[in-house]
Design a protein around this motif. Sequence first.
Motif, PDB file in Angstrom:
ATOM      1  N   SER A 120       0.822  -1.202   0.000  1.00 29.15           N
ATOM      2  CA  SER A 120       0.000   0.000   0.000  1.00 29.15           C
ATOM      3  C   SER A 120       0.862   1.260   0.000  1.00 29.15           C
ATOM      4  CB  SER A 120      -0.923   0.000   1.217  1.00 29.15           C
ATOM      5  OG  SER A 120      -1.678   1.192   1.286  1.00 29.15           O
ATOM      6  N   ARG A 121       1.941   1.232   0.829  1.00 34.87           N
ATOM      7  CA  ARG A 121       2.817   2.398   0.892  1.00 34.87           C
ATOM      8  C   ARG A 121       3.653   2.553  -0.376  1.00 34.87           C
ATOM      9  NH1 ARG A 121       4.249   4.396   6.424  1.00 34.87           N
ATOM     10  NH2 ARG A 121       2.776   3.428   7.872  1.00 34.87           N
ATOM     11  N   ASN A 124       2.804   5.516  -2.188  1.00 33.08           N
ATOM     12  CA  ASN A 124       2.909   6.779  -1.450  1.00 33.08           C
ATOM     13  C   ASN A 124       4.284   7.411  -1.585  1.00 33.08           C
ATOM     14  OD1 ASN A 124       0.400   5.989  -0.582  1.00 33.08           O
ATOM     15  ND2 ASN A 124       0.996   5.658   1.559  1.00 33.08           N
ATOM     16  N   ARG A 126       6.388  10.811   0.638  1.00 40.18           N
ATOM     17  CA  ARG A 126       6.310  11.843   1.685  1.00 40.18           C
ATOM     18  C   ARG A 126       6.985  13.115   1.175  1.00 40.18           C
ATOM     19  NH1 ARG A 126       5.827  10.568   7.564  1.00 40.18           N
ATOM     20  NH2 ARG A 126       5.001   8.434   7.699  1.00 40.18           N
ATOM     21  N   ILE A 156      -2.407  12.242  -8.441  1.00 33.89           N
ATOM     22  CA  ILE A 156      -2.480  11.978  -6.998  1.00 33.89           C
ATOM     23  C   ILE A 156      -3.911  11.643  -6.623  1.00 33.89           C
ATOM     24  CG2 ILE A 156      -2.227  12.992  -4.705  1.00 33.89           C
ATOM     25  CD1 ILE A 156       0.063  14.643  -5.771  1.00 33.89           C
ATOM     26  N   ALA A 159      -4.154  13.168  -0.531  1.00 34.38           N
ATOM     27  CA  ALA A 159      -3.027  13.847   0.110  1.00 34.38           C
ATOM     28  C   ALA A 159      -3.486  14.417   1.448  1.00 34.38           C
ATOM     29  CB  ALA A 159      -2.475  14.941  -0.786  1.00 34.38           C
ATOM     30  N   ILE A 173       1.572  13.251   3.141  1.00 35.29           N
ATOM     31  CA  ILE A 173       1.569  11.937   2.506  1.00 35.29           C
ATOM     32  C   ILE A 173       0.747  12.033   1.225  1.00 35.29           C
ATOM     33  CG2 ILE A 173       0.909   9.513   2.714  1.00 35.29           C
ATOM     34  CD1 ILE A 173       3.122  10.192   4.574  1.00 35.29           C
ATOM     35  N   LYS A 175      -0.735   9.874  -1.987  1.00 31.54           N
ATOM     36  CA  LYS A 175      -0.975   8.551  -2.569  1.00 31.54           C
ATOM     37  C   LYS A 175      -1.241   8.722  -4.059  1.00 31.54           C
ATOM     38  CE  LYS A 175      -3.713   4.345  -2.176  1.00 31.54           C
ATOM     39  NZ  LYS A 175      -4.808   3.644  -1.464  1.00 31.54           N
ATOM     40  N   ARG A 182       4.593   7.874  -9.550  1.00 31.68           N
ATOM     41  CA  ARG A 182       5.277   7.962  -8.246  1.00 31.68           C
ATOM     42  C   ARG A 182       6.772   7.799  -8.448  1.00 31.68           C
ATOM     43  NH1 ARG A 182       7.728   4.244  -5.185  1.00 31.68           N
ATOM     44  NH2 ARG A 182       7.835   4.541  -2.904  1.00 31.68           N
ATOM     45  N   ASP A 203       7.648   6.513   1.681  1.00 30.06           N
ATOM     46  CA  ASP A 203       6.820   6.379   2.880  1.00 30.06           C
ATOM     47  C   ASP A 203       7.105   4.997   3.510  1.00 30.06           C
ATOM     48  OD1 ASP A 203       4.923   6.858   4.846  1.00 30.06           O
ATOM     49  OD2 ASP A 203       3.279   6.054   3.618  1.00 30.06           O
TER      50      ASP A 203
END
Length: 249
Positions: A120-121, A124, A126, A156, A159, A173, A175, A182, A203
């Motif tokens: 999932s991350r 993402n 940061r 995105i 956020a 963060i 996504k 990404r 992330d």
Amino acid sequence: MTSSQDGGAHSPDSLQSETDFRSYISGGFEQINSKLDSLISGQLELSNRVVKIESVQVDLAKKLKDVEASVQYHSDETDDIKTQNAHLRVDLDKTSLALRDTTTLLDQMKQQIIKQEKYSRGFNLRFVGIPEAENEDAFQILGDVMKKFDLQPNVIENAHRIGRRGERPRHIIAKFLRRPERQQVLATARQKIKGEPFYVTVDLTAEELAQKRAAKPTMERLFKEDKRPRFRNGKIYVGNQVIPLDKTV
């Protein structure tokens, strides 16, 4: 003249001899009677001893039976304890096996959760250091940032700021809808946002963050040596080589 064959007459010597004989016989009988009395007394004493010994034997026999009964009781009790112990050992083995299986299952579930969280991350990024304002729209802020990467704001999905407010701006963060965009932002961040007051980083999960902190001294040393290290999946890489962490004193 008196004849020596006359039965009514005795000479003095014969009378003396008879007296001595009777005295001898009488003394002999007295000795015999005394010895007999002594023997009878000894026999009585022996009889009393025999009675006492027999009484002691009876008492010992009773005690022996009690001891045998006690030994048998304790033997039975020991057998019961051994049986119970064997059952407890079986139960303990079953419990240990069940605990091991449960531990294994929990570890598998934990790894699955970590895997899902990492996946999932994986969408993402940061954004660290972007100034924070009241009633701001994090999605709008990152939409403007995406233009620096020649991307549309709609790459995105979501956020938001994370953590408690403090002196420093909270991280944002972001996504992404797709991994390629990404990865594009992450790969070109140094060139695209050079001179900006913020930077972009992956992330990480709590576990990965702890690993990265542990790797920080080694990473700093490698950077000073101009070896261009990379931290990925909990490991430090220089090229394709895994670099072990420096030992701490």
